[in-house]
Design an enzyme around this catalytic site. Structure first.
Site, short mmCIF file in Angstrom:
data_model
loop_
_atom_site.label_atom_id
_atom_site.label_comp_id
_atom_site.label_asym_id
_atom_site.label_seq_id
_atom_site.Cartn_x
_atom_site.Cartn_y
_atom_site.Cartn_z
N SER A 56 7.78 -6.61 25.46
CA SER A 56 8.43 -7.20 24.30
C SER A 56 8.77 -8.68 24.42
CB SER A 56 9.71 -6.42 23.98
OG SER A 56 10.60 -6.46 25.09
N LYS A 63 10.59 -11.09 18.35
CA LYS A 63 11.70 -11.37 17.43
C LYS A 63 11.29 -12.24 16.25
CE LYS A 63 15.41 -9.39 19.28
NZ LYS A 63 16.34 -8.51 18.52
#
Length: 415
Positions: free
Chosen positions: A309, A52
């Site tokens: 992720s 992110k």
């Protein structure tokens, strides 16, 4: 090369001011198991332990270049996006106001504050995220700040494409298959847009949590739709509605390319990666690895990249993860047992258990009749087939019981 490809490369170069490329690691364990070259793109190893930061950094960089006077940024997040925004605010020396639900775990609040240092203010408001989001957007308008979307933003998507830039350069060739987790769709949009241009032969699979399949719903409807209910366990990908921009970037996908990962099965993958590989993954971070068994026949001999992720996992959740994994694999069950109220009945039941059966929960619920009592019992074993033998013995002895392991309503209140 198109503008998107060029911009993704420029973004990747700019990111080097924050951190080195995340590793692309060949995993011997998974490669041997599936007869393929399995690589993990370790986004769990960024400074904020998720990808992110890439999108937040790029969006903030673009705003600062276009309007240097803009020094106030706002976001609404209870997780990885908040931490990425906080880190970027500290890097650029701007003020960030991060809205979080009041129910956000203290660990996530503390980490966000640590990454942001004195550059961020955290506002706790709203019991639910929609309330938090509305409050953040109202504040943003009043203060003239810039709102940083977690995924539905062109600059964020461009920032996430840096994952693909690094992956392609590190591998030195085009992978046969890339497996991507999907929440709001920002990561999948950026990676696929880049690789479809520079490596058109590469195939893709997308993984959504079973209880938050927003891409699946959007592809079926031909537009983003809001899911009526979302299972929040996979908090990094439990999104009720795919973004409009991310849908436009992913609407080419064949629904057959989208795989659904049951939340409890993801827990098995998390535990295996932790116990076998020493890799800590959050639920969303484990999804790309979780679907490898489903793809086993089609990936033999191929080069496969799984994007892990994120690794922001609170170890206080580990007992829950183990519990879910055992229940999914059939190694733990819960029963409501009607026990006859007579001497020796409990001993009779205990004698039915096998040598590998272990009672983990035993609670007398209520005495509903003079001759019988209801008992909540949890049993853990080493072989799922043991429960078949146990229930057969219970049936033969005439015991009345109900398996509530898969009953969500009862499990929520009793287990």
């Amino acid at each position: 090369m198109t503008d998107f490809v060029n911009n993704a490369r420029l973004t990747t170069a700019a990111l080097r001011d924050l951190f080195d490329p995340t590793p692309l690691q060949r995993n011997d364990h998974l490669s041997a198991r599936y007869g393929a070259e399995i690589y993990l793109k370790r986004e769990d190893l960024t400074p904020v332990r998720s990808y992110k930061l890439r999108g937040a950094f790029n969006a903030m960089r673009k705003v600062r270049e276009a309007a240097p006077e803009q020094r106030q940024f706002v976001c609404a997040s209870a997780g990885n996006h908040a931490q990425g925004v906080a880190y970027a605010c500290r890097h650029f020396g701007v003020k960030g106001t991060i809205f979080m639900p009041v129910t956000t775990p203290q660990q996530k609040i503390d980490k966000t504050r640590t990454f942001g240092g004195g550059a961020v203010e955290i506002v706790l408001t709203g019991d639910y995220f929609d309330q938090t989001l509305a409050a953040s957007q109202t504040y943003c308008r009043e203060m003239g700040a810039h709102f940083l979307s977690p995924f539905d933003d062109g600059d964020v998507i461009e920032g996430q494409a840096s994952v693909a830039v690094e992956m392609f350069d590190q591998l030195g060739s085009a992978p046969d298959l890339v497996i991507l987790p999907v929440g709001g769709g920002g990561l999948a949009s950026g990676v696929t847009r880049y690789l479809r241009e520079v490596a058109p032969q590469t195939d893709f699979r997308f993984v959504e949590p079973l209880g938050g399949a927003s891409l699946t719903a959007a592809l079926q409807a031909g537009e983003p739709v809001t899911l009526p209910r979302v299972n929040s366990f996979v908090d990094g990908a439990a999104v009720a509605r795919l973004g409009g921009r991310t849908f436009d970037a992913l609407k080419w996908a064949d629904p057959a390319q989208v795989l659904l990962a049951p939340e409890d099965r993801i827990c098995i993958t998390m535990l295996e990666m932790l116990n076998v590989e020493g890799i800590v993954l959050e639920p969303a971070g484990a999804m790309s690895v979780d679907v490898l068994p489903v793809l086993a026949d089609s990936i033999k001999g191929k080069t496969v990249v799984c994007v892990t992720s994120g690794g922001n996992f609170d170890f206080e959740r580990l007992p829950e993860v183990k519990e879910r994994a055992q229940r999914y694999s059939g190694l733990k069950k819960y029963f409501i047992l009607r026990m006859p109220q007579r001497p020796g009945a409990l001993r009779e039941f205990l004698n039915m258990l096998g040598p590998e059966d272990d009672i983990t929960r035993f609670e007398y619920l209520k005495k509903s009749a003079r001759n019988f009592g209801s008992i909540l019992i949890g049993i853990e074993t080493r072989q799922a087939a043991q429960f078949t033998h146990l229930t057969a013995r219970l049936d033969q002895a005439g015991f009345t019981y109900r398996d509530i392991t898969g009953d969500e309503a009862l499990a929520e209140f009793l287990i």
